[in-house]
Structures are given as structure tokens and as C-alpha cells.
Design a protein around this motif. Structure first.
Motif, PDB file in Angstrom:
ATOM      1  N   UNK A  55       7.356  14.983  19.486  1.00 40.80           N
ATOM      2  CA  UNK A  55       5.928  15.306  19.624  1.00 40.80           C
ATOM      3  C   UNK A  55       5.387  15.960  18.353  1.00 40.80           C
ATOM      4  N   UNK A  56       6.183  16.848  17.749  1.00 39.99           N
ATOM      5  CA  UNK A  56       5.736  17.514  16.523  1.00 39.99           C
ATOM      6  C   UNK A  56       5.586  16.508  15.387  1.00 39.99           C
ATOM      7  N   UNK A  57       6.554  15.589  15.252  1.00 41.52           N
ATOM      8  CA  UNK A  57       6.487  14.581  14.195  1.00 41.52           C
ATOM      9  C   UNK A  57       5.283  13.674  14.404  1.00 41.52           C
ATOM     10  N   UNK A  58       5.042  13.281  15.654  1.00 46.22           N
ATOM     11  CA  UNK A  58       3.912  12.400  15.938  1.00 46.22           C
ATOM     12  C   UNK A  58       2.588  13.090  15.633  1.00 46.22           C
ATOM     13  N   UNK A  59       2.484  14.359  15.976  1.00 47.03           N
ATOM     14  CA  UNK A  59       1.234  15.086  15.710  1.00 47.03           C
ATOM     15  C   UNK A  59       0.996  15.242  14.213  1.00 47.03           C
ATOM     16  N   UNK A  60       2.065  15.364  13.444  1.00 48.32           N
ATOM     17  CA  UNK A  60       1.918  15.488  11.989  1.00 48.32           C
ATOM     18  C   UNK A  60       1.372  14.208  11.380  1.00 48.32           C
ATOM     19  N   UNK A  66       0.851  -1.192   0.000  1.00 50.78           N
ATOM     20  CA  UNK A  66       0.000   0.000   0.000  1.00 50.78           C
ATOM     21  C   UNK A  66       0.884   1.240   0.000  1.00 50.78           C
ATOM     22  N   UNK A  67       0.658   2.095  -0.991  1.00 47.54           N
ATOM     23  CA  UNK A  67       1.446   3.322  -1.071  1.00 47.54           C
ATOM     24  C   UNK A  67       0.978   4.319  -0.016  1.00 47.54           C
ATOM     25  N   UNK A  68       1.894   5.154   0.502  1.00 45.98           N
ATOM     26  CA  UNK A  68       1.482   6.189   1.456  1.00 45.98           C
ATOM     27  C   UNK A  68       0.514   7.169   0.805  1.00 45.98           C
ATOM     28  N   UNK A  69      -0.435   7.640   1.615  1.00 47.01           N
ATOM     29  CA  UNK A  69      -1.390   8.610   1.093  1.00 47.01           C
ATOM     30  C   UNK A  69      -0.695   9.931   0.784  1.00 47.01           C
ATOM     31  N   UNK A  70       0.117  10.409   1.734  1.00 45.61           N
ATOM     32  CA  UNK A  70       0.847  11.663   1.536  1.00 45.61           C
ATOM     33  C   UNK A  70       2.195  11.572   2.237  1.00 45.61           C
ATOM     34  N   UNK A  71       3.126  12.378   1.759  1.00 43.27           N
ATOM     35  CA  UNK A  71       4.451  12.451   2.355  1.00 43.27           C
ATOM     36  C   UNK A  71       4.668  13.854   2.903  1.00 43.27           C
ATOM     37  N   UNK A  72       4.824  13.940   4.232  1.00 43.77           N
ATOM     38  CA  UNK A  72       5.072  15.225   4.882  1.00 43.77           C
ATOM     39  C   UNK A  72       6.562  15.346   5.175  1.00 43.77           C
ATOM     40  N   UNK A  73       7.198  16.378   4.649  1.00 40.54           N
ATOM     41  CA  UNK A  73       8.629  16.584   4.850  1.00 40.54           C
ATOM     42  C   UNK A  73       8.861  17.628   5.930  1.00 40.54           C
ATOM     43  N   UNK A  74       9.822  17.320   6.811  1.00 42.29           N
ATOM     44  CA  UNK A  74      10.202  18.230   7.891  1.00 42.29           C
ATOM     45  C   UNK A  74      11.712  18.403   7.864  1.00 42.29           C
ATOM     46  N   UNK A  75      12.160  19.662   7.791  1.00 39.11           N
ATOM     47  CA  UNK A  75      13.590  19.961   7.840  1.00 39.11           C
ATOM     48  C   UNK A  75      13.904  20.548   9.214  1.00 39.11           C
ATOM     49  N   UNK A  76      14.831  19.912   9.911  1.00 36.39           N
ATOM     50  CA  UNK A  76      15.219  20.407  11.232  1.00 36.39           C
ATOM     51  C   UNK A  76      16.230  21.538  11.074  1.00 36.39           C
ATOM     52  N   UNK A  77      15.994  22.602  11.809  1.00 38.07           N
ATOM     53  CA  UNK A  77      16.813  23.812  11.666  1.00 38.07           C
ATOM     54  C   UNK A  77      17.246  24.279  13.039  1.00 38.07           C
ATOM     55  N   UNK A  78      18.535  24.603  13.164  1.00 35.93           N
ATOM     56  CA  UNK A  78      19.015  25.274  14.377  1.00 35.93           C
ATOM     57  C   UNK A  78      19.534  26.657  14.026  1.00 35.93           C
ATOM     58  N   UNK A  79      20.269  26.752  12.886  1.00 37.05           N
ATOM     59  CA  UNK A  79      20.758  28.026  12.372  1.00 37.05           C
ATOM     60  C   UNK A  79      20.571  28.036  10.863  1.00 37.05           C
ATOM     61  N   UNK A  80      20.549  29.201  10.315  1.00 37.84           N
ATOM     62  CA  UNK A  80      20.399  29.331   8.869  1.00 37.84           C
ATOM     63  C   UNK A  80      21.805  29.396   8.254  1.00 37.84           C
ATOM     64  N   UNK A  81      22.416  28.235   8.076  1.00 36.68           N
ATOM     65  CA  UNK A  81      23.750  28.165   7.507  1.00 36.68           C
ATOM     66  C   UNK A  81      23.737  27.206   6.313  1.00 36.68           C
ATOM     67  N   UNK A  82      24.902  26.943   5.760  1.00 37.48           N
ATOM     68  CA  UNK A  82      24.992  26.145   4.541  1.00 37.48           C
ATOM     69  C   UNK A  82      24.356  24.759   4.678  1.00 37.48           C
ATOM     70  N   UNK A  83      24.629  24.000   5.757  1.00 37.32           N
ATOM     71  CA  UNK A  83      23.960  22.697   5.875  1.00 37.32           C
ATOM     72  C   UNK A  83      22.443  22.795   5.835  1.00 37.32           C
ATOM     73  N   UNK A  84      21.881  23.835   6.468  1.00 36.00           N
ATOM     74  CA  UNK A  84      20.430  24.006   6.456  1.00 36.00           C
ATOM     75  C   UNK A  84      19.926  24.303   5.043  1.00 36.00           C
ATOM     76  N   UNK A 134       6.069  10.572   7.306  1.00 30.70           N
ATOM     77  CA  UNK A 134       6.783  11.805   7.602  1.00 30.70           C
ATOM     78  C   UNK A 134       8.259  11.562   7.322  1.00 30.70           C
ATOM     79  N   UNK A 135       8.854  12.400   6.489  1.00 32.28           N
ATOM     80  CA  UNK A 135      10.287  12.318   6.198  1.00 32.28           C
ATOM     81  C   UNK A 135      10.989  13.469   6.893  1.00 32.28           C
ATOM     82  N   UNK A 136      11.896  13.134   7.784  1.00 35.96           N
ATOM     83  CA  UNK A 136      12.634  14.146   8.546  1.00 35.96           C
ATOM     84  C   UNK A 136      14.025  14.286   7.942  1.00 35.96           C
ATOM     85  N   UNK A 137      14.372  15.487   7.499  1.00 32.09           N
ATOM     86  CA  UNK A 137      15.687  15.781   6.931  1.00 32.09           C
ATOM     87  C   UNK A 137      16.550  16.428   8.012  1.00 32.09           C
ATOM     88  N   UNK A 138      17.715  15.831   8.259  1.00 31.30           N
ATOM     89  CA  UNK A 138      18.599  16.313   9.324  1.00 31.30           C
ATOM     90  C   UNK A 138      19.915  16.766   8.715  1.00 31.30           C
TER      91      UNK A 138
END
Length: 688
Positions: free
Chosen positions: A578-583, A501-519, A592-596
């Protein structure tokens, strides 16, 4: 650090072997004999000691029984050798007693045999090394004073040698093993010639001692003592089973070479055992259990030496070079006798791991095509026993041979059923006669080894055999539990009959601490995956930093919304979970795809300067259902100093470890403008 560790490993163990070189590590008979039979051959260095030591409980007069006890041991040894020659022809795959019992008696009996053999292999290392230290200590007082340290050091050295590979260690061990056989047989022949041909009156250093019995032994007690002596002497049989477990290590034809090696082993071991006991009786040699209590009259400061050392002094003279040669080669062969276990234990462990009774790590070969994990496990267990029993052979020997006779007996029972099964379908008269003869041999072997097992259990149970029995029971339970775990996991991982069964939707979350090159790279890569929704998330642990991040986010006009999650207690992991679970709770079919974003550093010490919050988050997110975790690396300047060509060359010489990095061509084009895509060697998570 990784480079230094790799250099040290190559220095100690040598360069790794390619998998296709495995056939070059196979052993011819001349090398297989010292590799697999050194345990049984070396047992003549302590089996006579145990025979005479146990008889001394009844006083010097009981030594008259030593030739008859030795003869009984010889009968059992020849029977076992003849029986195992049938085994290696019928089961050449290397499973040995374990395979025979499993196929013919069932998995439960197979696990029982395997647990007995594994425990006995550990005891083989502990007893052989401890006995070697005792023999060396007979002529070198320093060794006797530091026997535990010397024994542990010997085990460590043997471990390193075996980790270098089977063939290489086999060639190394061949010279001392053959040297031991030549020296011991030469000593026996020289002694017999001096007595019967030259008419010399040879007297052992202990011949004139006056000893007393520890107990008055008559009637049933004498019978019990003789049975206990016989069970101690049966330590000479240990190691025979190692050849049946190691048949795959022989050169072709494997079965015939293994059977020939078994015959050579039995012939040489019987000759040396009988010769030593015979020469000990001719020279009046005495060896007691408790010298301080049993020796009534003797020279001042008398120190009891081992049987082989006393015979060497009697035949070649006190202080002679040949005496030290006898003591030296005896100690060396006892150290190397542990090599039998170092070759048998890892092979059996690999077979058990393949059958899912032991961890799968024991099934794989290391850089030098040896079963490295099994070798290390065996060494650690043997060291624990040596330290726990202070390298005392007399204490360790009580735990010994229980396991090996359990495997002997069950293996012969399995072989009888094996021949019965084949006789029901075989019609060729010649083949049937051969099978009937083999069945008779195995039947006689089962009767003999079963009787010895009963004697060992009766005479040694309270003296320490119960410890070995408990260890076998624990190992049996552990293997059953491991198999149940693997079976349960296999059931869970079995795909359903229907289409995924394919996922209905894919929610992407990018974790951010500072706005630098890795982000910025993480955001670009997340957008390139075209998720249904995309948001950036930061945890508010400092109001000023969060406000500054929001202002910079608005100034750059990034096309991704920034969500701020409050954390009153300045914790990062729990608010993100908690945020990922609520999403995901909004729809069970959503993922949910979390980008680190992560730093990749070039030096080991740089990892210490960056926190590991990314690693903690990844480790915790992996337990969340429906959550995918993607690491987005950013290589720091220090990674440019890495010699990647040398790294690739080193990896290509070792076992396959998977791709080192994703090729640039496979990355989405939107990621390329953000920065260099040079692959790194190691990553340390950082969000500071």
C-alpha cells in the motif's frame, strides 16, 4: 544440499559435455540402427502374438490365415519404408512427418501429425516395456507376479541411460539389439533346417491343445476378424517414423545414412516377421486370447507362453540354455525398443518447442547434450499408462498404431504435394523422372497407410483406440493454446516505434526491520543510486521494537528519513504494498525502486532458521507496475567456507548460467566501507 544433489546427478548421469562436443554424439549407421530401429525390429516379438491371438477368436482353423495376414503386413511395411526413404532425402532437418505436413499441408495438419506422434511415442514405451515383461515372465515366474513394478523399474532405468547422452546409450544398446537379431534369425534358420533338411517333426508345446472358438465367425464377421487381425499385426510398422525424425543425429551424409538404415530396418524386420509366422505354422503353435475360456483340453497347470518363447522351446528343447537366451534377448530388446521413443520424442518436442507449440524448456539440451526435459516427460507419461493398464499388452495394443498411421498418411499426402510443387519448376528430364518416381511411391504409400488407418479405426475404436484419439485431440488443443500464448506475449513485448520515455522521477524505498549491517549496506547503496527521493520504511508490528528502532535511528543521525507504517493485524506484506502504491500514484511517470536487505547463508539448513519475508515481498512486488526491486545481499560468516574455486569449475563444465556475482569494481564506492563484498552462492531473504 545443493552439493549433494549435484554429486548424485554426476554419479548417475556423468560429467556434463561441452556444447562443442555435440558433433561427437552423432551416430554412424551401425549404431543408428539399434538406436532408432529397435522398436520396429522388436515388434516381431509381439506382432505375431497379436496376429495369432486375434485369429484364435474363430478357433484353431483360423490360423490358416496367419501367413496371408503376415504377407499383407509385409507389403505395407515395405511400402512405408520405400516412402520414408523419399522423406529423409527431401527433409533432412529432423522434423520428419511434422515438418513435411507443416510445409506442404499447413500448420494445422502439422500440429495434428505432431500430436499423433507424441501420443504414439508414449504408447511405444508402454507397449514395448510391458511386452518385454510378459516375455521374461514366460520363463521367470517372479517377473510375471510383479510385472507392473518390473515395467516401471525398466522405464526408470531407460530414462537414466538416455539422460547420459545419445551416443553413450546408443553404444550400450547396440549389443543386445544385434544379439536379438542373431538369436531370432538363428532360431528361424535352425527350425527350418530341422524341418526341411533333417526331417524332424517339430511340435510346439501348444500344438496338441484343443481350443474352441469364442464366437462363431463366418461371412462378414470373418472378414471383420481378418481386418482386425491385420490392424493388430500392423503394430510391426511402429518405429519407422523415428528415423525420419532423428536424421540430425546421424553422421554425414545424414540423409543417405538415414535412408540406408531404413532399408536395413525393413529387410531385417520383414525377414524375422515372416520367419516366425512360418515356423509357427510348421510347428502347429497355438496362441489364444483367453486361455481359461478357449483351451478345452490340455496339460494340468498349463501356462500360455509367448510365441517366441514357445518357438525357442520347440527348436532348442525345453530347459535348454538357448531357450533362456531366446527369452532373455527378446525381453531385453523389448525393453530397449522403448529407446526409439526416447530418442524420437525429445527431438520432436524440441522442434515443436522451437516453433512455440510446446514449452521452451523442451528445446534446450541438458548437461549431457540430451533433451533432458523431453526424456523425463516421456518417462512419466509412459509410467502412468503402464500403471493404469497394469502392464497388459493386449489392452495397451488397442490404443497403439492409431497415431502412427495418422502421421504416415498425412506425411505421404504432404510428400505428394511436395513433388507436385517441384515438378512445376523443374526442367531437367532426369530430375523430373526421379521426382515422378518418388511421387508414385509416396502416392502408393498414402493409399496403403490411409486404408490401414481406416481399418484400424473401424476395428479398434471401441476396443480402446478412442482413448488414443481423445489424447491426440487434447494434445492438439494444448499445442494450439501454447502457441497463442507465446504469440500474445511476443506482441506485448514488441517495442514501440518511438523512443522510450524516461521516468519523471525515481523514488527509492529501503525496507528496514532492524538497524543492522544489511540495513546499513542497503541505505548506502540506495544513496549511491542518487534517487530523487529516498526514505526508509518499517512496519510497526510491535510497539516496543519500533520505538527502539526510532531511537537508534535518531542516535546515529542517519541522513535518511524513517517512515513507520502501522499494521494493526501484524502483517508486513500488505502495508508495504500500500505504501509503495501510494508513492507511485502521485505521478504515473514516476518509478519506485525498493531496496531489500537480504542474508546470504553458506549452508542449506541456515535457510530454515531465517524467515522468507524478503522472498514473499519480492514475489508480490514484481506484479506492481512501475516498481523496481533490488536485493542487497549481506554475506554471513558461513559463506566464507564455500569453495568458490570448485564451484566456478563446476559451473564452467556445465551449461552457461550467467554471472555469479557483480564484480567489486562495478559497485559504487560508497558501498565498499560497509563490509565485505565476498559473493555468496545462495540467498535467503530475512528481515528479522
Amino acid at each position: 544440499m545443493a552439493r549433494s544433489t549435484s554429486l548424485l546427478k554426476r554419479l548417475l548421469l556423468g560429467r556434463p559435455f561441452r556444447s562443442d562436443r555435440l558433433q561427437h554424439t552423432l551416430l554412424p549407421k551401425r549404431v543408428a540402427l539399434p538406436v532408432f530401429a529397435s522398436d520396429a525390429l522388436s515388434s516381431v516379438a509381439y506382432a505375431p502374438d497379436e496376429i495369432l491371438l486375434t485369429l484364435s477368436i474363430a478357433g484353431a482353423s483360423a490360423y490358416l490365415f496367419s501367413p496371408w495376414v503376415a504377407l499383407a503386413v509385409v507389403v505395407v511395411m515395405l511400402t512405408v519404408v520405400a516412402s520414408y526413404r523419399q522423406n529423409v532425402h527431401a527433409y533432412p532437418s529432423g522434423g520428419g512427418d511434422y515438418e513435411v505436413a507443416t510445409v506442404n499441408l499447413g500448420p494445422r495438419f502439422g500440429i495434428g501429425v505432431a500430436s499423433a506422434l507424441l501420443v504414439d511415442y508414449v504408447l511405444t514405451v508402454a507397449v514395448s516395456v510391458s511386452s518385454g515383461v510378459a516375455n521374461l515372465g514366460s520363463v521367470v515366474p517372479f517377473v510375471a507376479e510383479h510385472k507392473v513394478l518390473i515395467a516401471v523399474s525398466a522405464v526408470v532405468l531407460l530414462t537414466a541411460l538416455n539422460l547420459r547422452g545419445l551416443r553413450e546409450s546408443g553404444n550400450l544398446f547396440a549389443i543386445p539389439t544385434y544379439g536379438f537379431m542373431i538369436v531370432i534369425v538363428g532360431m528361424i534358420v535352425t527350425g527350418l533346417v530341422r524341418v526341411f533338411v533333417l526331417g524332424h517333426d517339430l511340435r510346439a508345446p501348444s500344438a496338441d491343445l484343443v481350443i474352441q472358438a469364442e464366437h462363431s465367425v463366418t461371412g462378414f464377421a470373418l472378414v471383420f476378424l481378418l481386418l482386425r487381425t491385420f490392424s493388430s499385426g500392423c503394430a510391426a510398422l511402429t518405429g519407422v517414423e523415428a528415423i525420419s525424425n532423428g536424421v540430425p543425429a546421424f553422421k554425414a551424409p545424414k540423409s543417405r545414412n538415414a535412408a540406408t538404415t531404413l532399408l536395413l530396418l525393413g529387410t531385417v524386420a520383414v525377414t524375422m516377421l515372416v520367419g516366425i509366422i512360418w515356423l509357427a505354422r510348421l510347428t502347429g503353435l497355438q496362441f489364444v486370447e483367453d486361455p481359461a475360456l478357449q483351451i478345452v483340453s490340455g496339460p494340468d497347470g498349463y501356462v500360455q507362453k509367448t510365441v517366441t518363447t514357445q518357438l525357442g522351446e520347440t527348436v532348442f528343447g525345453s530347459g535348454s540354455v538357448l531357450l533362456y537366451v531366446v527369452a532373455g534377448v527378446t525381453a531385453l530388446i523389448l525393453f530397449l525398443a522403448a529407446n526409439t521413443a526416447f530418442n524420437g520424442f525429445p527431438v520432436l518436442g524440441s522442434i515443436l518447442a522451437q516453433d512455440r507449440y510446446l514449452p521452451r524448456q523442451l528445446h534446450t539440451r541438458g548437461d549431457r547434450l540430451a533433451f533432458s526435459n523431453g526424456i523425463v516427460f516421456l518417462a512419466v507419461a509412459a509410467i502412468v499408462l503402464i500403471v493404469g493398464f497394469q502392464a497388459e499388452v493386449t489392452k495397451l495394443i488397442q490404443l497403439y498404431i492409431v497415431g502412427v498411421f495418422v502421421s504416415f498418411t498425412l506425411s505421404q499426402a504432404g510428400m505428394i504435394r511436395h513433388w507436385n510443387r517441384h515438378l512445376r519448376t523443374e526442367r531437367d528430364p532426369v530430375a523430373r523422372r526421379r521426382m515422378v518416381r518418388s511421387r508414385a511411391i509416396n502416392g502408393f504409400g498414402m493409399g496403403m497407410t490411409g486404408a490401414v488407418l481406416v481399418i484400424v479405426l473401424i476395428t479398434k475404436f471401441l476396443l480402446g483406440a478412442w482413448i488414443a484419439i481423445v489424447a491426440m485431440g487434447l494434445m492438439y488443443g494444448l499445442m494450439v493454446a501454447i502457441r497463442r500464448h507465446y504469440d500474445r506475449v511476443a506482441v506485448e513485448l514488441t517495442p514501440d516505434d518511438g523512443r522510450p520515455v524516461l521516468p519523471a522521477r525515481n523514488h527509492a524505498i529501503v525496507l528496514v526491520s532492524k538497524l543492522h549491517q544489511p540495513t546499513m549496506r542497503a541505505i548506502a547503496y540506495a544513496r549511491a543510486t542518487r534517487p530523487d527521493t529516498l526514505t526508509a520504511v518499517t512496519v510497526n508490528v510491535d510497539e516496543a521494537d519500533t520505538r527502539e528502532l526510532q531511537q537508534e535511528w535518531e542516535r546515529r543521525e542517519l541522513p535518511v528519513p524513517l517512515t513507520v507504517v502501522d499494521s494493526p493485524y501484524r502483517e508486513i506484506t500488505r502495508p508495504i504494498l500500500n505504501f509503495v502504491a501510494s508513492t507511485r500514484r502521485q505521478s504515473p511517470r514516476d518509478v519506485v525502486t525498493v531496496f531489500i536487505p537480504e542474508y546470504v547463508v553458506g549452508h542449506w539448513w541456515e535457510n530454515l532458521l531465517h524467515n522468507q519475508s524478503a522472498l514473499r515481498l519480492k514475489g508480490r512486488l514484481l506484479f506492481e507496475p512501475g516498481v523496481m526491486v533490488t536485493s542487497v545481499p549481506w554475506q554471513l560468516a558461513s559463506t566464507a567456507n564455500k569453495n568458490l574455486d570448485r564451484l566456478d569449475k563446476a559451473l564452467s563444465q556445465g551449461p552457461p548460467r550467467g554471472p555469479r556475482a557483480v564484480p567489486r569494481s562495478t559497485l559504487p564506492p560508497t558501498v565498499a566501507p560497509i563490509g565485505s563484498d565476498q559473493p555468496g552462492e545462495s540467498s535467503g531473504g530475512d528481515r528479522d
